[in-house]
Design a protein around this motif. Sequence first.
Motif, PDB file in Angstrom:
ATOM      1  N   TYR A 171       0.861  -1.182   0.000  1.00  0.00           N
ATOM      2  CA  TYR A 171       0.000   0.000   0.000  1.00  0.00           C
ATOM      3  C   TYR A 171       0.900   1.236   0.000  1.00  0.00           C
ATOM      4  O   TYR A 171       1.826   1.353   0.808  1.00  0.00           O
ATOM      5  N   GLN A 172       0.619   2.166  -0.892  1.00  0.00           N
ATOM      6  CA  GLN A 172       1.556   3.243  -1.146  1.00  0.00           C
ATOM      7  C   GLN A 172       1.356   4.498  -0.309  1.00  0.00           C
ATOM      8  O   GLN A 172       2.315   5.181   0.033  1.00  0.00           O
ATOM      9  N   ASN A 173       0.119   4.817   0.030  1.00  0.00           N
ATOM     10  CA  ASN A 173      -0.148   6.102   0.686  1.00  0.00           C
ATOM     11  C   ASN A 173      -0.002   5.968   2.203  1.00  0.00           C
ATOM     12  O   ASN A 173      -0.977   5.972   2.944  1.00  0.00           O
ATOM     13  N   VAL A 174       1.256   5.836   2.623  1.00  0.00           N
ATOM     14  CA  VAL A 174       1.570   5.587   4.035  1.00  0.00           C
ATOM     15  C   VAL A 174       2.496   6.680   4.559  1.00  0.00           C
ATOM     16  O   VAL A 174       3.465   7.063   3.905  1.00  0.00           O
ATOM     17  N   GLU A 175       2.198   7.138   5.743  1.00  0.00           N
ATOM     18  CA  GLU A 175       3.040   8.109   6.447  1.00  0.00           C
ATOM     19  C   GLU A 175       3.535   7.430   7.724  1.00  0.00           C
ATOM     20  O   GLU A 175       2.743   6.954   8.516  1.00  0.00           O
ATOM     21  N   HIS A 176       4.850   7.398   7.904  1.00  0.00           N
ATOM     22  CA  HIS A 176       5.410   6.778   9.108  1.00  0.00           C
ATOM     23  C   HIS A 176       5.925   7.878  10.028  1.00  0.00           C
ATOM     24  O   HIS A 176       6.910   8.559   9.735  1.00  0.00           O
ATOM     25  N   VAL A 177       5.255   8.036  11.155  1.00  0.00           N
ATOM     26  CA  VAL A 177       5.603   9.058  12.144  1.00  0.00           C
ATOM     27  C   VAL A 177       6.366   8.382  13.278  1.00  0.00           C
ATOM     28  O   VAL A 177       5.835   7.505  13.954  1.00  0.00           O
ATOM     29  N   ILE A 178       7.606   8.803  13.479  1.00  0.00           N
ATOM     30  CA  ILE A 178       8.447   8.183  14.499  1.00  0.00           C
ATOM     31  C   ILE A 178       8.700   9.187  15.625  1.00  0.00           C
ATOM     32  O   ILE A 178       9.201  10.290  15.391  1.00  0.00           O
ATOM     33  N   GLN A 179       8.336   8.795  16.820  1.00  0.00           N
ATOM     34  CA  GLN A 179       8.505   9.640  18.005  1.00  0.00           C
ATOM     35  C   GLN A 179       9.525   8.971  18.917  1.00  0.00           C
ATOM     36  O   GLN A 179       9.213   8.012  19.625  1.00  0.00           O
ATOM     37  N   ASP A 180      10.740   9.479  18.890  1.00  0.00           N
ATOM     38  CA  ASP A 180      11.820   8.915  19.698  1.00  0.00           C
ATOM     39  C   ASP A 180      11.952   9.700  21.001  1.00  0.00           C
ATOM     40  O   ASP A 180      11.844  10.927  21.026  1.00  0.00           O
ATOM     41  N   GLY A 181      12.200   8.967  22.085  1.00  0.00           N
ATOM     42  CA  GLY A 181      12.279   9.603  23.395  1.00  0.00           C
ATOM     43  C   GLY A 181      13.651  10.108  23.782  1.00  0.00           C
ATOM     44  O   GLY A 181      13.889  10.392  24.957  1.00  0.00           O
ATOM     45  N   GLY A 182      14.555  10.227  22.813  1.00  0.00           N
ATOM     46  CA  GLY A 182      15.921  10.683  23.096  1.00  0.00           C
ATOM     47  C   GLY A 182      16.866   9.518  23.262  1.00  0.00           C
ATOM     48  O   GLY A 182      17.668   9.481  24.210  1.00  0.00           O
ATOM     49  N   SER A 183      16.787   8.563  22.346  1.00  0.00           N
ATOM     50  CA  SER A 183      17.600   7.346  22.441  1.00  0.00           C
ATOM     51  C   SER A 183      19.091   7.657  22.414  1.00  0.00           C
ATOM     52  O   SER A 183      19.552   8.590  21.747  1.00  0.00           O
ATOM     53  N   THR A 184      19.856   6.834  23.127  1.00  0.00           N
ATOM     54  CA  THR A 184      21.304   7.030  23.226  1.00  0.00           C
ATOM     55  C   THR A 184      22.093   5.784  22.838  1.00  0.00           C
ATOM     56  O   THR A 184      23.316   5.755  22.995  1.00  0.00           O
ATOM     57  N   ASP A 185      21.393   4.747  22.337  1.00  0.00           N
ATOM     58  CA  ASP A 185      22.054   3.462  22.081  1.00  0.00           C
ATOM     59  C   ASP A 185      22.306   3.170  20.612  1.00  0.00           C
ATOM     60  O   ASP A 185      22.654   2.052  20.249  1.00  0.00           O
ATOM     61  N   GLY A 186      22.114   4.159  19.756  1.00  0.00           N
ATOM     62  CA  GLY A 186      22.281   3.936  18.322  1.00  0.00           C
ATOM     63  C   GLY A 186      20.965   3.804  17.573  1.00  0.00           C
ATOM     64  O   GLY A 186      20.966   3.674  16.346  1.00  0.00           O
TER      65      GLY A 186
END
Length: 265
Positions: free
Chosen positions: A40-55
């Motif tokens: 399916y093509q019409n996809v939005e991926h929203v990534i909410q990172d909490g301040g990762s420090t491990d790579g």
Amino acid sequence: MLLVIFFLTAEKMKISIVTAVFNRVDTVADALRSVEAQRYQNVEHVIQDGGSTDGTLDVIRQFSASSPKLVSEPDAGIYDAINKGITRASGDIIGLMHSDDFFADDLVLQKIAEVFRDPEVDGVYGDLDYVSSSDADKIVRRWRSGPYRADLLKRGWMPPHPTLYLRREVFDRWGLYDTSMRIAADYEATLRYLVKGDIRLVYISEVLVKMRVGGESNRSLFRILQKSREDYTALRRYGVGGINTLLAKNVSKIEQFFPRKGNPK
């Protein structure tokens, strides 16, 4: 011709996938790859990172072409992060992809979009497989939810939350996750949408998502007890039941480790 019209209509519907992540360098790539692989093509991926420090952030940035909506900042826990992600999302349909999870196949979002072609449908969900944290091909628990009926709530029923997709209007009208709950805000929100919102759910009788075992709610006895307290609070809040419902909810999980013969894979 009708097939072409259907395809074009379905593809116009934008689906937002929200991933809340913090220090998951070992698993987040599988989640991102899983979203990227959807046909399916019409996809939005929203990534909410909490301040990762491990790579973790380095891994996410490798997918920047397909996942441009990355924000990394402190949050007040996973539900706060999910709320931030939903607020940033612009899709017509919103679902979650936890950083330890992945789609069962590359047609999941296509199947979900097809159901949402019916304007009367508010939400779609399916089945869930729990897999080993060390071997994603090894299934250790099968959650076969079945079609929704209101009376099932008093028996502790709920749809597998990682498979649940909702129209944006559900969040706009009935609110986001209650961040005062640390573990069971997904259960509270689902009850709110079903009881107060009286939303219409449709069940896809297929495994949509695979989840690695070892989630936040089961990491220790303390967290298991805390989750039970929060579940009970949600049950009482919406008049669904009490101790008996809570017990039924927990007991119903046992059969997921011993699926009946003939259950779908």
